[in-house]
Design an enzyme around this catalytic site. Sequence first.
Site, PDB file in Angstrom:
ATOM      1  CD  GLU A 460     -24.945  -3.897  28.539  1.00 33.87           C
ATOM      2  OE1 GLU A 460     -24.482  -2.812  28.935  1.00 33.87           O
ATOM      3  OE2 GLU A 460     -26.074  -4.005  28.009  1.00 33.87           O
ATOM      4  CE1 TYR A 517     -26.840   3.641  29.544  1.00 30.58           C
ATOM      5  CE2 TYR A 517     -25.451   1.796  30.183  1.00 30.58           C
ATOM      6  CZ  TYR A 517     -25.582   3.076  29.683  1.00 30.58           C
ATOM      7  OH  TYR A 517     -24.470   3.775  29.318  1.00 30.58           O
ATOM      8  CG  HIS A 558     -23.852   6.822  33.363  1.00 29.48           C
ATOM      9  ND1 HIS A 558     -24.815   6.286  32.554  1.00 29.48           N
ATOM     10  CD2 HIS A 558     -22.665   6.488  32.789  1.00 29.48           C
ATOM     11  CE1 HIS A 558     -24.253   5.667  31.541  1.00 29.48           C
ATOM     12  NE2 HIS A 558     -22.943   5.771  31.655  1.00 29.48           N
TER      13      HIS A 558
END
Length: 768
Positions: A460, A517, A558
């Site tokens: 990404e 993620y 994060h």
Amino acid sequence: MGRKEVFMGKAKFGIFGDGKELAQIAMARAFQKGDFRAGYYRDQTFMFALGELTVQQYFAQLYAHTNVDAEPASAGRLMNGHFATRSLNDDGSWKSLTDRYNSAADISPTAAQMPKLLGLAFASKLYRENKGLKGFKDFSINGNEVAWGTIGNASTSEGMFFESINAAGVLQVPMVTAIWDDGYGISVPQEYHTTKGSISEVLEGFQRNDEQKGFEIIRVKGWDYEALFNAFQKAGNIARSEHAPVLIHVQEMTQPQGHSTSGSHERYKSKERLDWEKEWDCIKQFREYILSRELASADELDKIDAEAKAQVKKEKEAAWNDFLGEIKEELKEAVSLIRDAAQTSNRKVVLEQLVQDLSKTINPIRKDVISTVRKALLNLRFDQSEAKNKLQTWYQQQQEKNFDRYSSHLYSQSEWSALKVAERLPEFSEDSSIVDGREVLQAFFDYKLENDPRFFAFGEDVGKIGDVNQAFAGLQAKYGDLRVSDTGIRECTIVGQGIGAALRGLRPLAEIQYLDYLLYGIQLLSDDLASLQYRTKGGQKAPLIVRTRGHRLEGVWHAGSPMGMILSALRGMLICVPRNMTQAAGMYNTLLQSDDPALVIECLNGYRLKEKMPENMGEYTVPMGKPEVLRSGKDITLVTYGSMCRIVLEAAEELSEMDIDVEVIDVQTLIPFDRFGVIGESVKKTNRVIFADEDVPGGASAYMLQQAIEEQQLFKFLDSEPQTLSAKAHRPAYSSDGDYFSKPSTEDVIEKVYLLMHEVNPKKFPKF
């Protein structure tokens, strides 16, 4: 016959492909050399039809025969129905994959074959369109290879299926997906699985047309051989020539023995359904088809059936005799050695009884033999005899053999193992430029893209903008979008895309944008990639590098450092935790010279920190499992990694003003962990140790403690209790304050070290 072997106790479990045979024969007719399969544990007939599985090998897997020659797919490490061809020679080098039929190693988790299937097909796209790959003829002939996948109808409910189908439609790759639809998922009927009760109807929006690319969708009955043959030929031709994905929905299949040996389908299917399945079973329908067209007579077909049954029985017995023969030979040796030892032992009666019980075991397994030997040695513990010594020697030899049988190849054992890559230090001069850390990585990736056509990166935001932290900035424009590619938001299939491409000889770097993620892809990384070399006993490899970033940023998501989870789930991958981008680039260089899969976790707050640009970019390497002593000291050893290195070094400087001399060690890689005993040597000098990191309590800090204590025998050198320093048990709170109060700070490190030294010398270091 396989089912009966389980019920007789000769095998633990059985799962079979009955009811799916005809479609598999049709698929085998369209499958060509160089093609790859990523399938489903009911594809036995397909593998038989290709000649990549014999009946004897099939039963060897059912019995879990550990001889790789007898059971080449997994050497007995997997339950039956998990198929694989051997892509590697015995030394770990690649065979030519274009002159053979290829099957990627199966896994049990439902739909988990799909992301890998996407990658296998994507590799063909790269081999066709990337001119730099034209010379790799052992891996592809102009990208003509089709990736064929099979999946059960119920498994199409999984997110991995939908994500893979969508990605294949976007990428336009030669991927044919066949859905074996028998109307059930174990005991649960179709209406509970699929909207409209038909996955091909659900996916009609993917159907390509004259204006829009997409999927070709074909529907066919599982008992109609001519239609099946035509469907698979059409699908193969479209995928091979046009590089377009195809979905074949094979409907009206049956499953006449139920899901597996764990239960009977008669418990959940109605009488009407059972009668229908009996009538419309594909073998019965195929027989009627042959007879109606006078292709053979009933007598000829009966003769074929009888001959086939006799052949299967013969090969089954041969597989059993080979499997049992090895164990019986070991049993015979063990019995003889125990009897000899018993002759001069005061535990003779007990030992003779052990021998008698072992000798009477019907269908013994290796466990019976080794368990008896261990009991015998325990009874012989006070004896001193040559016979006992011989038994001990035999047992040690068997332990080595059993390690090879059941535990080898978790990591590469080839000459390309990452552990064998020679260390070369980065070189600097007075003129070395000072740059942002991300520029060091950018220079390395530029070097690799220039010098290795097999290397490519994707993820990404990796392509056009050069990733969110700019390590690939400008590289897509320089090398093209096949080499540096953007993807959709789809972490699971990013991982699968990398696995499949790596299985075909390419060197992918798959980026997961943030460490949090990784959870989207952890199942595939754990169940497929991390176990691949192990579960094929060195028959296949996929040296994928997964790049991500974490540590030290505000916020719940994060900022996570779930290292304990990663360490537990990803045994079989190397876990690299560089403290800066110079080290990260050296680790990437090491990994790209090796054939181990790896996860590299860069420091999220390090891309803008200044570093010197190495003069020998692309040449220096960082060895796996070799910690670096960042600061020498004599009072206490502090072991850490990643972003914590800066915090610990800051604390060490302040502690030095209090006359506490801290030795700081960066472990650099968590797997492998300190192969050189650097921590042990330090603790011999300081006699005290703290392991610090940003994971939750009991996570990676506890792992490091366990590794060092047990592997390096630290305990006997310690004068103080070994300690850990970690983050709070929750995820980090937002803002700089959240970071400060959630994760170890410089002050936390100072106080932890100081209090330990207070216990050592309360007068010199009074409590505060």
